[in-house]
Design a protein around this motif. Structure first.
Motif, PDB file in Angstrom:
ATOM      1  N   ASP A 285       9.395   3.257   4.253  1.00  0.00           N
ATOM      2  CA  ASP A 285      10.271   2.121   4.035  1.00  0.00           C
ATOM      3  C   ASP A 285      11.353   2.463   3.024  1.00  0.00           C
ATOM      4  N   ALA A 286      12.215   3.362   3.407  1.00  0.00           N
ATOM      5  CA  ALA A 286      13.347   3.731   2.555  1.00  0.00           C
ATOM      6  C   ALA A 286      14.428   4.319   3.452  1.00  0.00           C
ATOM      7  N   VAL A 287      15.661   3.916   3.196  1.00  0.00           N
ATOM      8  CA  VAL A 287      16.809   4.529   3.867  1.00  0.00           C
ATOM      9  C   VAL A 287      17.792   4.948   2.784  1.00  0.00           C
ATOM     10  N   LEU A 288      18.153   6.219   2.806  1.00  0.00           N
ATOM     11  CA  LEU A 288      19.084   6.763   1.829  1.00  0.00           C
ATOM     12  C   LEU A 288      20.511   6.361   2.188  1.00  0.00           C
ATOM     13  N   THR A 289      21.363   6.271   1.193  1.00  0.00           N
ATOM     14  CA  THR A 289      22.746   5.837   1.409  1.00  0.00           C
ATOM     15  C   THR A 289      23.612   6.997   1.899  1.00  0.00           C
ATOM     16  N   LEU A 290      23.204   7.594   2.996  1.00  0.00           N
ATOM     17  CA  LEU A 290      23.979   8.696   3.555  1.00  0.00           C
ATOM     18  C   LEU A 290      25.271   8.170   4.179  1.00  0.00           C
ATOM     19  N   PRO A 291      26.271   9.032   4.367  1.00  0.00           N
ATOM     20  CA  PRO A 291      27.477   8.615   5.077  1.00  0.00           C
ATOM     21  C   PRO A 291      27.128   8.102   6.476  1.00  0.00           C
ATOM     22  N   PRO A 292      27.933   7.181   7.027  1.00  0.00           N
ATOM     23  CA  PRO A 292      27.597   6.501   8.284  1.00  0.00           C
ATOM     24  C   PRO A 292      27.190   7.388   9.461  1.00  0.00           C
TER      25      PRO A 292
ATOM     26  N   ARG B 109      22.737  -3.130   8.444  1.00  0.00           N
ATOM     27  CA  ARG B 109      22.484  -3.144   9.891  1.00  0.00           C
ATOM     28  C   ARG B 109      22.065  -1.763  10.384  1.00  0.00           C
ATOM     29  N   ALA B 110      22.736  -0.737   9.907  1.00  0.00           N
ATOM     30  CA  ALA B 110      22.392   0.622  10.324  1.00  0.00           C
ATOM     31  C   ALA B 110      20.999   1.007   9.848  1.00  0.00           C
ATOM     32  N   ALA B 111      20.641   0.618   8.617  1.00  0.00           N
ATOM     33  CA  ALA B 111      19.314   0.919   8.089  1.00  0.00           C
ATOM     34  C   ALA B 111      18.236   0.222   8.906  1.00  0.00           C
ATOM     35  N   GLY B 112      18.475  -1.029   9.271  1.00  0.00           N
ATOM     36  CA  GLY B 112      17.506  -1.761  10.078  1.00  0.00           C
ATOM     37  C   GLY B 112      17.287  -1.120  11.435  1.00  0.00           C
ATOM     38  N   ALA B 113      18.369  -0.675  12.059  1.00  0.00           N
ATOM     39  CA  ALA B 113      18.245  -0.017  13.361  1.00  0.00           C
ATOM     40  C   ALA B 113      17.511   1.315  13.244  1.00  0.00           C
ATOM     41  N   LEU B 114      17.735   2.020  12.138  1.00  0.00           N
ATOM     42  CA  LEU B 114      17.120   3.334  11.955  1.00  0.00           C
ATOM     43  C   LEU B 114      15.601   3.243  11.854  1.00  0.00           C
ATOM     44  N   VAL B 115      15.082   2.198  11.203  1.00  0.00           N
ATOM     45  CA  VAL B 115      13.633   2.100  10.979  1.00  0.00           C
ATOM     46  C   VAL B 115      12.909   1.301  12.061  1.00  0.00           C
ATOM     47  N   ARG B 116      13.642   0.657  12.959  1.00  0.00           N
ATOM     48  CA  ARG B 116      13.002  -0.240  13.937  1.00  0.00           C
ATOM     49  C   ARG B 116      11.867   0.421  14.717  1.00  0.00           C
TER      50      ARG B 116
ATOM     51  N   SER C 277       0.809  -1.224   0.000  1.00  0.00           N
ATOM     52  CA  SER C 277       0.000   0.000   0.000  1.00  0.00           C
ATOM     53  C   SER C 277       0.838   1.267   0.000  1.00  0.00           C
ATOM     54  N   GLY C 278       1.932   1.238  -0.749  1.00  0.00           N
ATOM     55  CA  GLY C 278       2.746   2.443  -0.889  1.00  0.00           C
ATOM     56  C   GLY C 278       3.737   2.678   0.215  1.00  0.00           C
ATOM     57  N   LEU C 279       4.018   1.664   1.023  1.00  0.00           N
ATOM     58  CA  LEU C 279       4.980   1.826   2.108  1.00  0.00           C
ATOM     59  C   LEU C 279       6.346   2.328   1.641  1.00  0.00           C
ATOM     60  N   PRO C 280       6.817   1.960   0.436  1.00  0.00           N
ATOM     61  CA  PRO C 280       8.115   2.496   0.007  1.00  0.00           C
ATOM     62  C   PRO C 280       8.193   4.024   0.026  1.00  0.00           C
TER      63      PRO C 280
ATOM     64  N   LEU D 145       8.284  -0.062  13.013  1.00  0.00           N
ATOM     65  CA  LEU D 145       7.848  -1.359  12.506  1.00  0.00           C
ATOM     66  C   LEU D 145       6.399  -1.676  12.862  1.00  0.00           C
ATOM     67  N   ALA D 146       5.917  -1.254  14.031  1.00  0.00           N
ATOM     68  CA  ALA D 146       4.518  -1.523  14.392  1.00  0.00           C
ATOM     69  C   ALA D 146       3.566  -0.829  13.409  1.00  0.00           C
ATOM     70  N   GLU D 147       3.915   0.390  13.031  1.00  0.00           N
ATOM     71  CA  GLU D 147       3.117   1.130  12.037  1.00  0.00           C
ATOM     72  C   GLU D 147       3.141   0.421  10.687  1.00  0.00           C
ATOM     73  N   TRP D 148       4.303  -0.060  10.288  1.00  0.00           N
ATOM     74  CA  TRP D 148       4.418  -0.772   9.015  1.00  0.00           C
ATOM     75  C   TRP D 148       3.619  -2.064   9.033  1.00  0.00           C
TER      76      TRP D 148
END
Length: 240
Positions: free
Chosen positions: A103-110, A165-172, A96-99, A175-178
């Motif tokens: 549901d997106a993490v940009l490839t920013l510097p660490p 790993r960093a992207a997963g931690a950022l969106v955690r 339903s348009g989550l992207p 997750l309930a909303e997703w």
């Protein structure tokens, strides 16, 4: 029986995309490299020419895009759209348009990936700003993401795994909303199909009397997205 699923087929969402023609430091015109963590995405190319650069654990690739091409990729695919000549795409998005709804993490510097406030500060386009200011922010975040993207392309698999790993931690925290969006969308659509098959197997066709037709126009045009200017639709998932 629960209400019939009335969203787009399969609980997908759709938007129309005109890929940015902004030139980056490497001389390539296009959008912001990023990945999705829980959604697949598909491109139906409707005009122009270009490509999508991708980076996965299997390596770097380039897929040419021209009118009539259908290309898609699964979660974890870092992708960067490239515009060679007026590239226009209809984007099909899982869940339903989550992207486009988180549901997106940009490839920013660490350093930006480990600080949620810093990440939000450089990636959020202010809705109440002028068009010129929105474009400035969109360009700046694109260029910042390209810095991290170039490092990931030049590095080995461990750097990519660390980014995952960093992207997963950022969106955690979201997750309930997703999960709720998935439950009301793709999961509800699949459940409805299963129930319809059960009914048909019993000789029960009563659900056919509940058929409906819907049509929608874009609720927003020319919004600054990650890859280009977007025309977006508001087709909600199932209620309940």
């Amino acid at each position: 029986m629960p209400d019939a699923f009335a969203g787009l087929p399969g609980g997908v969402a759709v938007s129309h995309l005109s890929v940015y023609d902004w030139q980056a430091a490497d001389g390539v015109c296009g959008g912001t490299p990023h990945l999705h963590l829980a959604c697949s995405e598909a491109y139906v190319v409707t005009g122009g020419r270009g490509a999508v650069q991708t980076l996965t654990a299997s390596g770097y690739g380039v897929t040419p895009l021209a009118a009539g091409t259908v290309a898609w990729f699964t979660p974890g695919t870092i992708h960067r759209l490239v515009d060679d000549d007026g590239l226009r795409i209809t984007v099909l998005m899982q869940n339903s348009g989550l992207p486009e709804a988180g549901d997106a993490v940009l490839t920013l510097p660490p350093p930006y990936l480990t600080d949620p406030e810093m990440y939000a500060a450089v990636t959020t386009i202010p809705a109440d700003a002028s068009v010129a200011e929105q474009e400035r922010v969109a360009r700046a975040r694109r260029d910042l993401a390209l810095e991290g993207y170039r490092v990931l392309r030049a590095s080995g698999p461990e750097a990519l795994a660390e980014f995952h790993r960093a992207a997963g931690a950022l969106v955690r925290p979201r997750l309930a909303e997703w999960r709720e969006r998935w439950r009301r969308g793709a999961a509800a659509a699949a459940t409805a199909t299963g129930e319809q098959l059960d009914r048909l197997e019993r000789g029960d066709v009563s659900h056919l009397a509940d058929a409906l037709v819907r049509a929608e126009r874009p609720v927003g045009r020319g919004r600054f997205g990650m890859c280009g200017r977007l025309d977006v639709y508001d087709v909600p998932p199932a209620a309940g």
